[in-house]
Scaffold this motif. Structure first.
Motif, PDB file in Angstrom:
ATOM      1  N   LEU A 256     -18.525   7.096  -1.394  1.00  0.00           N
ATOM      2  CA  LEU A 256     -17.084   6.990  -1.186  1.00  0.00           C
ATOM      3  C   LEU A 256     -16.434   8.140  -1.947  1.00  0.00           C
ATOM      4  O   LEU A 256     -16.632   8.279  -3.158  1.00  0.00           O
ATOM      5  CB  LEU A 256     -16.561   5.643  -1.700  1.00  0.00           C
ATOM      6  CG  LEU A 256     -17.209   4.400  -1.094  1.00  0.00           C
ATOM      7  CD1 LEU A 256     -16.612   3.140  -1.710  1.00  0.00           C
ATOM      8  CD2 LEU A 256     -17.042   4.376   0.431  1.00  0.00           C
TER       9      LEU A 256
ATOM     10  N   VAL B  93     -19.697   0.029   3.816  1.00  0.00           N
ATOM     11  CA  VAL B  93     -18.467  -0.006   4.618  1.00  0.00           C
ATOM     12  C   VAL B  93     -18.723  -0.852   5.862  1.00  0.00           C
ATOM     13  O   VAL B  93     -19.712  -0.642   6.583  1.00  0.00           O
ATOM     14  CB  VAL B  93     -18.033   1.420   5.017  1.00  0.00           C
ATOM     15  CG1 VAL B  93     -16.894   1.383   6.023  1.00  0.00           C
ATOM     16  CG2 VAL B  93     -17.639   2.210   3.768  1.00  0.00           C
TER      17      VAL B  93
ATOM     18  N   VAL C 241     -14.021  -0.919   3.072  1.00  0.00           N
ATOM     19  CA  VAL C 241     -15.030  -1.010   2.004  1.00  0.00           C
ATOM     20  C   VAL C 241     -15.379  -2.483   1.767  1.00  0.00           C
ATOM     21  O   VAL C 241     -14.503  -3.296   1.468  1.00  0.00           O
ATOM     22  CB  VAL C 241     -14.522  -0.360   0.695  1.00  0.00           C
ATOM     23  CG1 VAL C 241     -15.547  -0.565  -0.426  1.00  0.00           C
ATOM     24  CG2 VAL C 241     -14.246   1.123   0.911  1.00  0.00           C
TER      25      VAL C 241
END
Lengths: 112, 372
Positions: free
Chosen positions: A83, A69, A54
Motif C-alpha cells: 500500500l 485489498v 483495504v
C-alpha cells in the motif's frame, strides 16, 4: 505450463489478470485450473479494475505496508500488494498502481 | 475413537537455542524416552506417525523390526500426527504407535519453503510470515481489541514458563516488557511470535485395553478432530468466525461426551498470540469477537496469568511463545504430564480433562480432548 503462467505474463504487461469462470461468472484466486464454485474448466484469465477496499494490513519491518485489498469485482476476491502512501487504514478505498522492482512491474495500491 | 486409544508414553529432550545434536539425534532421544516411559521396547512398536523427519528413518535408527502402519504428515503440526496415529490404532492398522516431533532451527529454513504449499504467484504475499499480522489487524479493527489483549496471552505464557524447568524463556515478563518489544510485522511484535528452539518430543499411543498393562495410568483420547475450510489460502478466509479452527472446535464437541465445563486445563496453540486468542473463541469459551473481553475477565493480576472462568489455566508449560516452538508438540506433552499429575510445581490439582487446540487459521487446525 503452470497454472499461474497467464497471471505472471499479465504482470509483465502491467495487467492484473485473475481467473474468471465463463460458466458461472465467479472470480477466484489463486489461479486454479477449474472453477471452485461450479467445477467448470472454462476459466479465463481476465483483467480486473484494480479498485477496491483495504481489508487488512501489516506494517513490515522495512517500513512498507503490506495490504490485502478486497476488489470491487466480487466479495471475498482479494489482492495482496504494498500500500503506497502514509496512513493506510482498513476500509480505505484504493486503486491499483504499478511500481518497479528490479526492472519488473509489481502491482501495488494507492489511495483512490 | 471415543476413549479407544490412549497415550501411554511421553518423552522429551532439553529445549535449547542451539543444540549440538542433529535433528535425528534429538528425535531419537525423545523416542527412546517415550518408549521406555511406556515400559515397552522397539519390538512393541508397530506404527509410526512421522513428518519431514520420515518414519522409515526413525524406524531404521531405532531398530524397530516391523511396522504395519506409517505416515508422514507434512508440514507437521503435532496434533495432525497424533490424530493420524489415533485413527490408525482405532482402525486396527497398528496397535502401538510412535509419534515424534523434532525442532531443529538451523537446517529447517530451506526445507520449510520446500514442503509448504506453493508460494502465491503474487510478487508480494502475506504468506508465510505476515498472514497472522494482517489477520490480527483485522481482529483488532473488527472487535475493538488492542495489543494489550494479545499481550495477556504472551505474559501468561511467560509466567507459566517460570514454573517449567524445561522452558527456553523463563525470565519474568510484564505487560510493559511486551509493549516495549520491537514490532516485527505490526500489529505483531517479537513477543507475539513463538521462540525457536532445538529439541524434541515423542509419544507412544496404544489401544486403551493394552494401555492397562503399562506402568502409568493411561491418558485416554476422548475425542479428536481436524478442521479445514475451502479458504485454505491466507488471503481468502472470509472472516475470523469461519476458519479451520471453528470447524475443528465444532467437530470435537460433536464427538464428545464431555463439555467445556469439564475441561481442567487448556492448551491453545500459540505460534502467534492471535492464534491462541482465536482458539479461545473457536473452542467455545466465548462467541467470536468476545475473546479479548474474556482474556480481560480471566486475568488474575496477583498471579500474572489467565484463569478462564476463574479456574482453568492456559498453557501451563509456557506454550510455544515461552517454552519453545515445537509445532504444538509441547502442548500435547504437557497435557499428558498434567493429567498424570506429574507436573510438579505447575501441577493443576486434580486435573482430569485437558483440551489441546492446535494449528492455525488456514490449513492445519485440529483439537484433542484428553482425559485420565
Amino acid at each position: 505450463m503452470d497454472d499461474a503462467d497467464a497471471f505472471s505474463a499479465g504482470l509483465l504487461e502491467r495487467r492484473l489478470l485473475l481467473n474468471r469462470c465463463r460458466s458461472c461468472g465467479r472470480w477466484h484466486q489463486p489461479p486454479w485450473p477449474s472453477c471452485p464454485d461450479c467445477w467448470s474448466e472454462d476459466v479465463l484469465p481476465t483483467e480486473v479494475s484494480g479498485r477496491g477496499v483495504v481489508h487488512s494490513l501489516a506494517v513490515l519491518r522495512t517500513g512498507d505496508t503490506l495490504g490485502v485489498v478486497e476488489l470491487d469485482e466480487q466479495e471475498g476476491l482479494r489482492a495482496t500488494a504494498l500500500l503506497l502512501g502514509a496512513g493506510s487504514r482498513i476500509g480505505q478505498r484504493v486503486r491499483m498502481a504499478w511500481i518497479d522492482r528490479g526492472g519488473s512491474p509489481v502491482p501495488a495500491f494507492e489511495p483512490e | 475413537v471415543k476413549d479407544r486409544v490412549a497415550i501411554v508414553g511421553v518423552g522429551t529432550t532439553r529445549y535449547e537455542r542451539e543444540s549440538s545434536r542433529s535433528e535425528l539425534a534429538l528425535a531419537l532421544a525423545a523416542c527412546r524416552n517415550a518408549i521406555a516411559d511406556a515400559g515397552l521396547t522397539a519390538a512393541d512398536v508397530d506404527g509410526i506417525s512421522g513428518s519431514w523427519l520420515r518414519a522409515e528413518t526413525v524406524q531404521g535408527a531405532l531398530g524397530i523390526p516391523r511396522c504395519t502402519w506409517y505416515a508422514n504428515t507434512v508440514p507437521p503440526p503435532f496434533h495432525l500426527q497424533v490424530v493420524a496415529a489415533v485413527h490408525a490404532i482405532a482402525a486396527g492398522a497398528c496397535e502401538t504407535a510412535l509419534v515424534y516431533h523434532a525442532s531443529r532451527r538451523a537446517p529447517r529454513r530451506g526445507l520449510l519453503r520446500a514442503v509448504l504449499p506453493p508460494p502465491s504467484p503474487w510478487p508480494d504475499s502475506i504468506a508465510p510470515t505476515a498472514a497472522y499480522a494482517t489477520w490480527a489487524s483485522r481482529y483488532l479493527h473488527d472487535y475493538g481489541a488492542t495489543r494489550e489483549h494479545l499481550g495477556l496471552v504472551a505474559v501468561n505464557g511467560r509466567t507459566n514458563a517460570g514454573l517449567n524447568e524445561h522452558a527456553a524463556l523463563s525470565e519474568p515478563m510484564t505487560m510493559a516488557d511486551y509493549l516495549a518489544a520491537p514490532l516485527i510485522h505490526a500489529p505483531l511484535g517479537r513477543l507475539d511470535m513463538d521462540y525457536g528452539i532445538d529439541g524434541a518430543d515423542a509419544l507412544v499411543l496404544t489401544t486403551s485395553e493394552r494401555a492397562l498393562e503399562g506402568p502409568h495410568r493411561p491418558v485416554l483420547v476422548h475425542a479428536a478432530a481436524l478442521g479445514q475450510t475451502r479458504y485454505a489460502v491466507e488471503e481468502n478466509l472470509p472472516d475470523l468466525a469461519h476458519s479451520g479452527l471453528d470447524v475443528a472446535g465444532e467437530a470435537l464437541w460433536s464427538r464428545s461426551d464431555l463439555s467445556l465445563g469439564d475441561v481442567d486445563v487448556f492448551f491453545p496453540y500459540d505460534g502467534f498470540t492471535i492464534i491462541a486468542l482465536k482458539w479461545i473463541e473457536a473452542a467455545g469459551w466465548c462467541a467470536p469477537g468476545e475473546g479479548a473481553a474474556l482474556l480481560e475477565d480471566s486475568w488474575v493480576e496477583g498471579e500474572r496469568r489467565l484463569r478462564i472462568g476463574g479456574r482453568v489455566l492456559v498453557n501451563t508449560h509456557g506454550g510455544s511463545l515461552s517454552e519453545g516452538a515445537t509445532q504444538g508438540a509441547g502442548h500435547v506433552r504437557e497435557a499428558v504430564v498434567q493429567l498424570r499429575g506429574a507436573a510438579g510445581a505447575r501441577q493443576v490439582p486434580g486435573a482430569e480433562v485437558a483440551l489441546v487446540a492446535g494449528g492455525g487459521f488456514f490449513f492445519n487446525a485440529g483439537a484433542l480432548l484428553l482425559r485420565i
